[in-house]
Design a protein around this motif. Structure first.
Motif, PDB file in Angstrom:
ATOM      1  N   GLU A 118     -28.415 -12.591 -20.394  1.00  0.00           N
ATOM      2  CA  GLU A 118     -27.239 -12.070 -19.852  1.00  0.00           C
ATOM      3  C   GLU A 118     -26.786 -11.288 -21.157  1.00  0.00           C
ATOM      4  O   GLU A 118     -26.148 -10.406 -20.951  1.00  0.00           O
ATOM      5  CB  GLU A 118     -26.417 -13.291 -19.585  1.00  0.00           C
ATOM      6  N   GLN A 119     -26.883 -11.627 -22.440  1.00  0.00           N
ATOM      7  CA  GLN A 119     -26.307 -11.191 -23.625  1.00  0.00           C
ATOM      8  C   GLN A 119     -26.899  -9.690 -23.674  1.00  0.00           C
ATOM      9  O   GLN A 119     -26.292  -8.630 -23.962  1.00  0.00           O
ATOM     10  CB  GLN A 119     -26.480 -11.802 -24.734  1.00  0.00           C
ATOM     11  N   PHE A 120     -28.058  -9.400 -23.276  1.00  0.00           N
ATOM     12  CA  PHE A 120     -28.789  -8.304 -23.327  1.00  0.00           C
ATOM     13  C   PHE A 120     -28.383  -7.099 -22.715  1.00  0.00           C
ATOM     14  O   PHE A 120     -27.820  -6.117 -23.142  1.00  0.00           O
ATOM     15  CB  PHE A 120     -30.395  -8.337 -22.976  1.00  0.00           C
ATOM     16  N   THR A 121     -27.755  -7.374 -21.171  1.00  0.00           N
ATOM     17  CA  THR A 121     -27.325  -6.354 -20.486  1.00  0.00           C
ATOM     18  C   THR A 121     -26.105  -5.604 -20.890  1.00  0.00           C
ATOM     19  O   THR A 121     -25.974  -4.612 -21.155  1.00  0.00           O
ATOM     20  CB  THR A 121     -27.047  -6.977 -19.132  1.00  0.00           C
ATOM     21  N   GLY A 122     -25.241  -6.424 -21.588  1.00  0.00           N
ATOM     22  CA  GLY A 122     -23.851  -6.047 -22.331  1.00  0.00           C
ATOM     23  C   GLY A 122     -24.462  -5.275 -23.543  1.00  0.00           C
ATOM     24  O   GLY A 122     -23.690  -4.266 -23.690  1.00  0.00           O
ATOM     25  N   PHE A 123     -25.117  -5.827 -24.275  1.00  0.00           N
ATOM     26  CA  PHE A 123     -25.522  -5.175 -25.601  1.00  0.00           C
ATOM     27  C   PHE A 123     -26.096  -3.851 -25.344  1.00  0.00           C
ATOM     28  O   PHE A 123     -25.608  -2.927 -26.060  1.00  0.00           O
ATOM     29  CB  PHE A 123     -26.565  -6.149 -26.165  1.00  0.00           C
ATOM     30  N   PHE A 124     -27.243  -3.868 -24.186  1.00  0.00           N
ATOM     31  CA  PHE A 124     -27.762  -2.434 -24.170  1.00  0.00           C
ATOM     32  C   PHE A 124     -26.743  -1.434 -23.524  1.00  0.00           C
ATOM     33  O   PHE A 124     -26.908  -0.341 -23.895  1.00  0.00           O
ATOM     34  CB  PHE A 124     -28.851  -2.806 -22.938  1.00  0.00           C
ATOM     35  N   GLN A 125     -25.788  -2.028 -22.663  1.00  0.00           N
ATOM     36  CA  GLN A 125     -24.683  -0.921 -22.336  1.00  0.00           C
ATOM     37  C   GLN A 125     -23.778  -0.421 -23.486  1.00  0.00           C
ATOM     38  O   GLN A 125     -23.495   0.946 -23.375  1.00  0.00           O
ATOM     39  CB  GLN A 125     -24.030  -1.696 -21.199  1.00  0.00           C
ATOM     40  N   LEU A 126     -23.644  -1.276 -24.470  1.00  0.00           N
ATOM     41  CA  LEU A 126     -22.896  -0.673 -25.497  1.00  0.00           C
ATOM     42  C   LEU A 126     -23.485   0.230 -26.503  1.00  0.00           C
ATOM     43  O   LEU A 126     -23.035   1.274 -26.819  1.00  0.00           O
ATOM     44  CB  LEU A 126     -22.416  -1.896 -26.441  1.00  0.00           C
ATOM     45  N   VAL A 127     -24.790   0.070 -26.646  1.00  0.00           N
ATOM     46  CA  VAL A 127     -25.499   0.814 -27.568  1.00  0.00           C
ATOM     47  C   VAL A 127     -26.397   1.961 -26.980  1.00  0.00           C
ATOM     48  O   VAL A 127     -26.838   2.836 -27.795  1.00  0.00           O
ATOM     49  CB  VAL A 127     -26.420  -0.076 -28.476  1.00  0.00           C
ATOM     50  N   LYS A 128     -26.486   1.783 -25.712  1.00  0.00           N
ATOM     51  CA  LYS A 128     -27.366   2.978 -25.141  1.00  0.00           C
ATOM     52  C   LYS A 128     -26.960   4.251 -25.161  1.00  0.00           C
ATOM     53  O   LYS A 128     -27.932   5.330 -25.560  1.00  0.00           O
ATOM     54  CB  LYS A 128     -27.539   2.513 -23.406  1.00  0.00           C
ATOM     55  N   PRO A 129     -25.560   4.635 -25.535  1.00  0.00           N
ATOM     56  CA  PRO A 129     -25.383   6.211 -25.795  1.00  0.00           C
ATOM     57  C   PRO A 129     -25.925   6.492 -27.129  1.00  0.00           C
ATOM     58  O   PRO A 129     -26.139   7.843 -27.287  1.00  0.00           O
ATOM     59  CB  PRO A 129     -23.780   6.006 -25.756  1.00  0.00           C
TER      60      PRO A 129
END
Length: 107
Positions: A76-87
């Motif tokens: 679950e933590q990865f989904t939010g993490f990835f959305q934040l750093v994806k840009p």
């Protein structure tokens, strides 16, 4: 981390234009909360170049490379993490895993 010599160190080098420094730092400040919530992350740090201020290095200490790749990335933590750093993924110069040092620093 001396208690577990099987941990994995992920090192990510970024080249971030000065116009994006604040956004990058904010994204990792928020993403760090998700890393802290993960049982697979033992710690992390973010450093900024002094000679080359557009260069950042993110170091993440994982319980193991497998825990990072197979467990954290399905969490679950990865989904939010990835959305934040994806840009900032297009700004990655290197992203690799390393093993603990063979020699410890003098304490």
């Amino acid at each position: 981390m001396e208690d577990n010599q099987h941990y994995s160190i992920e090192i990510i080098r970024y080249n971030i234009p000065s116009s994006n420094h604040a956004a990058f730092e904010k994204a990792y400040l928020d993403a760090g909360k998700l890393l802290e919530a993960s049982p697979y992350c033992k710690g992390y740090n973010i450093i900024k170049g002094s000679d080359e201020p557009d260069h950042y290095i993110v170091t993440i200490y994982w319980t193991s490379e497998e825990d990072h790749l197979q467990r954290f990335r399905k969490s679950e933590q990865f989904t939010g993490f990835f959305q934040l750093v994806k840009p900032f993924y297009s700004n990655i110069a290197e992203m690799k895993h390393y093993h603990p040092p063979l020699v410890n620093w003098k304490r």
